[in-house]
Write an enzyme that holds these catalytic residues in place. Structure first.
Site, mmCIF file in Angstrom:
data_model
loop_
_atom_site.group_PDB
_atom_site.id
_atom_site.type_symbol
_atom_site.label_atom_id
_atom_site.label_comp_id
_atom_site.label_asym_id
_atom_site.label_seq_id
_atom_site.Cartn_x
_atom_site.Cartn_y
_atom_site.Cartn_z
ATOM 1 N N ARG A 231 0.862 -1.175 0.000
ATOM 2 C CA ARG A 231 0.000 0.000 0.000
ATOM 3 C C ARG A 231 0.899 1.226 0.000
ATOM 4 O O ARG A 231 1.974 1.228 0.624
ATOM 5 C CB ARG A 231 -0.913 0.041 1.238
ATOM 6 C CG ARG A 231 -2.096 -0.897 1.201
ATOM 7 C CD ARG A 231 -3.148 -0.506 0.154
ATOM 8 N NE ARG A 231 -4.295 -1.397 0.156
ATOM 9 C CZ ARG A 231 -4.462 -2.447 -0.658
ATOM 10 N NH1 ARG A 231 -3.534 -2.752 -1.551
ATOM 11 N NH2 ARG A 231 -5.557 -3.174 -0.597
ATOM 12 N N HIS A 279 -1.734 0.247 -9.727
ATOM 13 C CA HIS A 279 -2.353 -0.724 -8.801
ATOM 14 C C HIS A 279 -2.917 -1.934 -9.565
ATOM 15 O O HIS A 279 -4.118 -2.219 -9.509
ATOM 16 C CB HIS A 279 -3.450 -0.049 -7.969
ATOM 17 C CG HIS A 279 -3.762 -0.802 -6.698
ATOM 18 N ND1 HIS A 279 -4.049 -0.180 -5.507
ATOM 19 C CD2 HIS A 279 -3.826 -2.133 -6.432
ATOM 20 C CE1 HIS A 279 -4.284 -1.085 -4.576
ATOM 21 N NE2 HIS A 279 -4.159 -2.291 -5.127
HETATM 22 P P1 NDP Z 1 -1.178 -11.501 4.689
HETATM 23 O O1 NDP Z 1 -2.056 -11.072 5.788
HETATM 24 O O2 NDP Z 1 -1.270 -12.906 4.213
HETATM 25 O O3 NDP Z 1 0.361 -11.247 5.099
HETATM 26 C C1 NDP Z 1 0.767 -10.089 5.733
HETATM 27 C C2 NDP Z 1 2.239 -10.173 6.063
HETATM 28 O O4 NDP Z 1 2.642 -8.907 6.611
HETATM 29 C C3 NDP Z 1 2.571 -11.231 7.127
HETATM 30 O O5 NDP Z 1 3.823 -11.805 6.846
HETATM 31 C C4 NDP Z 1 2.627 -10.399 8.417
HETATM 32 O O6 NDP Z 1 3.455 -10.924 9.441
HETATM 33 C C5 NDP Z 1 3.258 -9.131 7.885
HETATM 34 N N1 NDP Z 1 3.005 -8.012 8.801
HETATM 35 C C6 NDP Z 1 1.830 -7.519 9.244
HETATM 36 N N2 NDP Z 1 2.022 -6.497 10.102
HETATM 37 C C7 NDP Z 1 3.365 -6.343 10.207
HETATM 38 C C8 NDP Z 1 4.210 -5.472 10.939
HETATM 39 N N3 NDP Z 1 3.702 -4.551 11.777
HETATM 40 N N4 NDP Z 1 5.522 -5.594 10.798
HETATM 41 C C9 NDP Z 1 6.057 -6.549 9.979
HETATM 42 N N5 NDP Z 1 5.318 -7.426 9.267
HETATM 43 C C10 NDP Z 1 3.997 -7.314 9.375
HETATM 44 O O7 NDP Z 1 -1.435 -10.498 3.489
HETATM 45 P P2 NDP Z 1 -1.247 -10.771 1.920
HETATM 46 O O8 NDP Z 1 0.127 -11.314 1.708
HETATM 47 O O9 NDP Z 1 -2.386 -11.518 1.378
HETATM 48 O O10 NDP Z 1 -1.333 -9.272 1.361
HETATM 49 C C11 NDP Z 1 -0.438 -8.290 1.811
HETATM 50 C C12 NDP Z 1 -0.854 -6.944 1.278
HETATM 51 O O11 NDP Z 1 -0.584 -6.853 -0.118
HETATM 52 C C13 NDP Z 1 -2.361 -6.642 1.366
HETATM 53 O O12 NDP Z 1 -2.721 -6.223 2.651
HETATM 54 C C14 NDP Z 1 -2.521 -5.550 0.331
HETATM 55 O O13 NDP Z 1 -2.293 -4.296 0.936
HETATM 56 C C15 NDP Z 1 -1.406 -5.850 -0.680
HETATM 57 N N6 NDP Z 1 -1.923 -6.343 -1.960
HETATM 58 C C16 NDP Z 1 -1.710 -5.575 -3.071
HETATM 59 C C17 NDP Z 1 -2.132 -5.994 -4.300
HETATM 60 C C18 NDP Z 1 -1.820 -5.194 -5.514
HETATM 61 O O14 NDP Z 1 -2.359 -5.462 -6.590
HETATM 62 N N7 NDP Z 1 -0.931 -4.219 -5.427
HETATM 63 C C19 NDP Z 1 -2.879 -7.248 -4.467
HETATM 64 C C20 NDP Z 1 -3.022 -8.006 -3.230
HETATM 65 C C21 NDP Z 1 -2.559 -7.552 -2.038
HETATM 66 P P3 NDP Z 1 3.051 -12.286 10.211
HETATM 67 O O15 NDP Z 1 3.376 -13.388 9.240
HETATM 68 O O16 NDP Z 1 3.934 -12.275 11.400
HETATM 69 O O17 NDP Z 1 1.589 -12.193 10.507
HETATM 70 C C1 OXD Z 2 -5.900 -6.169 -2.738
HETATM 71 C C2 OXD Z 2 -5.530 -5.267 -3.807
HETATM 72 O O1 OXD Z 2 -5.698 -5.820 -1.574
HETATM 73 O O2 OXD Z 2 -5.934 -5.513 -4.965
HETATM 74 O O3 OXD Z 2 -6.397 -7.250 -3.035
HETATM 75 O O4 OXD Z 2 -4.825 -4.293 -3.580
#
Ligand code: NDP
Ligand code: OXD
Length: 316
Positions: A231, A279
């Site tokens: 993000r 995006h």
């Molecule tokens: P998940 O919830 O599966 O994974 C999140 C990861 O972030 C985990 O490894 C988690 O750690 C880590 N995390 C969360 N908070 C913190 C913190 N404070 N410090 C360090 N690490 C942290 O999410 P996804 O992988 O499914 O998606 C991640 C993000 O990608 C989404 O929230 C979205 O914003 C973005 N996204 C963007 C897209 C695009 O098209 N650009 C498409 C899809 C997603 P832990 O393993 O310890 O819980």
């Molecule tokens: C998502 C994205 O969060 O598309 O799935 O950004």
């Protein structure tokens, strides 16, 4: 049961047909309504992407809300305000991991093969072979190793780059394996010091907002490339620009921005070492997402725990 869909990005009939197909396979009787066209219909389950607050506030009998994406930063404040007792369930991969892996792999190869340097040389019609960094020392670090981060990290590892990760817990998620070091967020600066490419795939939460500021980004090695597909507000855009100007950073591949669409005239548009996509790193795929959501509804109907319930306290 009644399912209401609010998705400004997809024609309603695509969701209706896909949900009906997967409900049929699971022998669930569903009626799917277009929430934008029939906002007063009361539903048992809502499937939403950026719904209006007043529509959510008017829903009185919801059993769960499904977010039609992975990131819940936009919907979570609405849920807190208007449906605090209703579980929020996010998509878990649902075909996005492979797209994200493609996006990240391209950026890593772009950085490793010094394509920004060649673009600069081409602009001056200069024929000059450049030294290639040995792959063994070219660490690719994943800030966030969830569904997106892990899919991308596995792809980059298959390309023979050393990978490392940094997460909140500092441990692999249950049921997953990752063949590389994982740092806890308390060791962020140490982690950053090993990243020739930093791939940001964090959710936007109160803890992660603004995490990558000048001080943090300065810990990346000189010439590092930043990929942000998490993000926009995770990263200070002006600090990134300053570090690029100072040639501490080598380049960036950005899919997400603090304000989307990125405003015309924003300095990121004209920085030659920044590549911008609107995006699109990973789209929500209607078929796999509908299948996953119907499986989760079936689990709820059985009284089982579906995966992907958002922890409102943590924000993801
Ligand atoms: P998940 O919830 O599966 O994974 C999140 C990861 O972030 C985990 O490894 C988690 O750690 C880590 N995390 C969360 N908070 C913190 C913190 N404070 N410090 C360090 N690490 C942290 O999410 P996804 O992988 O499914 O998606 C991640 C993000 O990608 C989404 O929230 C979205 O914003 C973005 N996204 C963007 C897209 C695009 O098209 N650009 C498409 C899809 C997603 P832990 O393993 O310890 O819980
Ligand atoms: C998502 C994205 O969060 O598309 O799935 O950004």
């Amino acid at each position: 049961m009644k399912l209401a869909v609010w998705d400004p990005d997809e024609p309603f009939r695509r969701w209706r047909d896909a949900l009906a197909q997967h409900a049929g396979e699971l022998r669930l009787a569903v009626e799917v309504v277009d929430a934008a066209a029939e906002p007063d219909e009361q539903a048992d389950f809502a499937l939403v992407w950026r719904p209006p607050a007043e529509w959510l506030a008017g829903q009185q009998r919801l059993r769960a809300v499904f977010n039609l994406g992975a990131g819940v930063d936009a919907v979570l404040p609405l849920m807190r305000a208007h449906a605090p007792q209703v579980p929020l369930i996010r998509l878990e991969d649902a075909g996005m991991g492979r797209q994200m892996a493609d996006y990240v792999a391209e950026a890593v190869l772009h950085a490793h093969r010094r394509m920004d340097d060649y673009a600069a040389l081409q602009a001056h019609a200069t024929w000059e072979p450049l030294v290639l960094a040995p792959r063994t020392g070219f660490g690719v670090g994943f800030l966030g190793l969830g569904h997106m981060g892990l899919a991308a990290a596995r792809r980059v590892q298959a390309l023979d780059f050393p990978v490392l990760a940094c997460t909140r817990s500092g441990t692999p998620r249950a049921g997953t394996d990752f063949d590389g070091p994982i740092y806890g967020i308390d060791r962020l600066y140490e982690f950053l010091g090993h990243c020739r490419v930093l791939v940001v795939l964090l959710p936007l939460t109160p803890e992660t907002r603004g995490l990558l500021d000048y001080g943090a980004l300065s810990h990346l090695p000189r010439g590092a490339h930043v990929v942000n597909a998490g993000r926009g507000a995770l990263l200070h855009e002006q600090d990134l620009l300053d570090l690029l100007e100072q040639q501490h950073l080598g380049g960036a591949t950005l899919d997400v921005f603090e304000h989307e669409p990125l405003p015309a005239g924003h300095p990121l548009w004209s920085q030659p070492r920044v590549r911008i996509t609107p995006h699109v790193a990973a789209h929500t795929l209607v078929g796999p997402s509908a299948a996953q959501i119907m499986r989760k509804i079936a689990a709820l109907e059985r009284g089982d725990h579906p995966g992907g319930i958002v922890d409102a306290r943590l924000g993801y």
